[in-house]
Design a protein around this motif. Structure first.
Motif, PDB file in Angstrom:
ATOM      1  N   MET A  99       0.762  -1.178  -0.285  1.00 58.62           N
ATOM      2  CA  MET A  99       0.151  -0.190  -0.116  1.00 58.62           C
ATOM      3  C   MET A  99       0.969   1.147  -0.109  1.00 58.62           C
ATOM      4  O   MET A  99       0.535   2.454  -0.802  1.00 58.62           O
ATOM      5  N   THR A 100       2.069   0.840   1.169  1.00 55.47           N
ATOM      6  CA  THR A 100       2.979   2.782   0.747  1.00 55.47           C
ATOM      7  C   THR A 100       3.020   2.257  -0.959  1.00 55.47           C
ATOM      8  O   THR A 100       3.551   3.642  -1.043  1.00 55.47           O
ATOM      9  N   ALA A 101       3.769   1.586  -1.474  1.00 54.96           N
ATOM     10  CA  ALA A 101       4.314   1.595  -2.404  1.00 54.96           C
ATOM     11  C   ALA A 101       3.826   2.414  -3.944  1.00 54.96           C
ATOM     12  O   ALA A 101       3.305   3.264  -4.477  1.00 54.96           O
TER      13      ALA A 101
ATOM     14  N   CYS B 191      14.568  -2.868   5.756  1.00 56.30           N
ATOM     15  CA  CYS B 191      15.028  -1.600   4.848  1.00 56.30           C
ATOM     16  C   CYS B 191      15.197  -1.445   3.816  1.00 56.30           C
ATOM     17  O   CYS B 191      14.817  -0.969   3.153  1.00 56.30           O
ATOM     18  N   ALA B 192      15.041  -2.556   3.144  1.00 55.17           N
ATOM     19  CA  ALA B 192      15.664  -3.024   1.307  1.00 55.17           C
ATOM     20  C   ALA B 192      14.207  -2.838   0.691  1.00 55.17           C
ATOM     21  O   ALA B 192      14.510  -1.921  -0.360  1.00 55.17           O
ATOM     22  N   GLY B 193      13.850  -2.907   0.827  1.00 58.87           N
ATOM     23  CA  GLY B 193      12.076  -3.168   0.509  1.00 58.87           C
ATOM     24  C   GLY B 193      11.998  -1.073  -0.521  1.00 58.87           C
ATOM     25  O   GLY B 193      11.161  -0.492  -1.032  1.00 58.87           O
ATOM     26  N   GLY B 194      12.018  -0.086   0.720  1.00 58.41           N
ATOM     27  CA  GLY B 194      11.443   0.908   0.720  1.00 58.41           C
ATOM     28  C   GLY B 194      12.381   1.858   0.654  1.00 58.41           C
ATOM     29  O   GLY B 194      12.292   2.867  -0.895  1.00 58.41           O
ATOM     30  N   VAL B 195      13.656   1.014   0.017  1.00 56.77           N
ATOM     31  CA  VAL B 195      15.020   1.355  -0.289  1.00 56.77           C
ATOM     32  C   VAL B 195      14.560   1.379  -1.748  1.00 56.77           C
ATOM     33  O   VAL B 195      14.740   2.123  -2.979  1.00 56.77           O
TER      34      VAL B 195
ATOM     35  N   SER C 168       6.305   0.838  17.965  1.00 51.04           N
ATOM     36  CA  SER C 168       5.907   2.458  19.280  1.00 51.04           C
ATOM     37  C   SER C 168       7.583   3.453  18.944  1.00 51.04           C
ATOM     38  O   SER C 168       7.490   5.125  18.529  1.00 51.04           O
ATOM     39  N   LEU C 169       8.350   2.893  18.967  1.00 49.26           N
ATOM     40  CA  LEU C 169       9.673   4.001  18.190  1.00 49.26           C
ATOM     41  C   LEU C 169       9.547   4.728  17.653  1.00 49.26           C
ATOM     42  O   LEU C 169       9.762   5.616  17.391  1.00 49.26           O
ATOM     43  N   ARG C 170       9.305   3.959  15.926  1.00 47.24           N
ATOM     44  CA  ARG C 170       9.280   4.079  15.082  1.00 47.24           C
ATOM     45  C   ARG C 170       8.424   5.701  15.210  1.00 47.24           C
ATOM     46  O   ARG C 170       8.248   6.938  14.104  1.00 47.24           O
ATOM     47  N   LEU C 171       7.389   5.156  15.048  1.00 50.37           N
ATOM     48  CA  LEU C 171       5.977   6.277  15.491  1.00 50.37           C
ATOM     49  C   LEU C 171       6.143   7.882  16.388  1.00 50.37           C
ATOM     50  O   LEU C 171       5.909   9.033  16.054  1.00 50.37           O
ATOM     51  N   LEU C 172       7.119   7.644  17.055  1.00 48.18           N
ATOM     52  CA  LEU C 172       7.722   8.376  18.336  1.00 48.18           C
ATOM     53  C   LEU C 172       8.489   9.439  18.027  1.00 48.18           C
ATOM     54  O   LEU C 172       8.764  10.875  17.917  1.00 48.18           O
TER      55      LEU C 172
ATOM     56  N   ASP D 272       4.628   2.423   6.397  1.00 47.89           N
ATOM     57  CA  ASP D 272       5.612   1.818   6.283  1.00 47.89           C
ATOM     58  C   ASP D 272       6.452   1.390   7.414  1.00 47.89           C
ATOM     59  O   ASP D 272       7.400   0.617   7.975  1.00 47.89           O
ATOM     60  N   ALA D 273       5.927   2.099   8.908  1.00 43.41           N
ATOM     61  CA  ALA D 273       6.955   1.356  10.290  1.00 43.41           C
ATOM     62  C   ALA D 273       6.242   0.183  10.557  1.00 43.41           C
ATOM     63  O   ALA D 273       6.863  -0.857  10.391  1.00 43.41           O
ATOM     64  N   ILE D 274       4.179  -0.153   9.980  1.00 41.17           N
ATOM     65  CA  ILE D 274       4.664  -1.199  10.487  1.00 41.17           C
ATOM     66  C   ILE D 274       5.067  -2.326   9.954  1.00 41.17           C
ATOM     67  O   ILE D 274       6.374  -3.578   9.975  1.00 41.17           O
ATOM     68  N   GLY D 275       5.561  -1.994   8.207  1.00 39.51           N
ATOM     69  CA  GLY D 275       6.941  -2.823   7.322  1.00 39.51           C
ATOM     70  C   GLY D 275       7.985  -3.576   8.077  1.00 39.51           C
ATOM     71  O   GLY D 275       8.561  -4.458   8.082  1.00 39.51           O
TER      72      GLY D 275
END
Length: 213
Positions: free
Chosen positions: A24-26, A135-139, A191-195, A101-104
């Protein structure tokens, strides 16, 4: 000797959620670039499955996950196409993009650690495998969309993956409840990513100007 890592129903369900989320992010990114429907579907598959593919190639882990489970290709492609319709009703696409993206990131990191540990890799390789998977998929998505990868320009990203991997890997040797630890790791990482997004936590940046003395 540490026992095998968690390989449970909770992680499998989270992986399916993460595959859908990354696709979905893609699709949202493809929409910003006015791609056709085929481009949307292909970008969804590459983003959701790219990190795991790179990890498997580097570790020599065959068959590749989407070759062994073609269902993943169908899931990610369909999720990307469905987003074309859903996106029109979503008012805050930027927030949706970041949460998905954070979930992924978090779930794929755990899945990558799981695969590497089952192959008998050392702890540092387990953490790196998790980071590549997360990380690589998002890159790949950002490169194909001609954007600077989110990994290199946003709040804590790769660092979240490393912390998530370290926390998740502790369960391998402490003989903790697999499902509970998987959920706790997911909550911690997300939580860490969203914060980090909310409060704009960033790593120190290197700024160099050749004209400065």
């Amino acid at each position: 000797m540490w026992n095998l890592p968690p390989s449970d129903t909770v992680l499998h369900v989270l992986q399916l959620v993460a595959l859908t989320a990354q696709a979905m992010t893609a699709a949202l990114a493809a929409g910003r670039r006015s791609m056709d429907w085929m481009g949307v579907a292909m970008l969804g598959c590459v983003t959701a499955l790219g990190g795991g593919t790179i990890r498997d190639v580097l570790l020599g882990h065959y068959p590749l996950v989407w070759v062994q489970n073609p269902f993943y290709l169908a899931l990610t492609g369909i999720a990307a196409l469905v987003t074309i319709v859903v996106a029109r009703t979503v008012q805050r696409l930027t927030l949706a993009f970041l949460v998905l993206d954070a979930i992924g990131l978090v779930v794929f990191t755990m899945a990558g650690c799981d695969v590497a540990w089952q192959m008998g890799a050392s702890l540092p390789i387990v953490i790196v495998a998790g980071m590549i998977t997360g990380c690589a998929g998002g890159v790949l998505r950002d490169i194909l969309c001609n954007d600077v990868p989110l990994l290199f320009r946003a709040e804590l990203y790769a660092s979240v993956s490393v912390i998530t991997g370290l926390f998740y890997a502790t369960a391998f040797g402490l003989k903790l409840n697999d499902e509970l630890w998987t959920v706790l790791t997911f909550v911690l990482g997300l939580s860490l990513r969203l914060l980090a997004i909310r409060y704009k936590w960033e790593m120190p940046k290197f700024v160099f100007n050749s004209e400065q003395r």
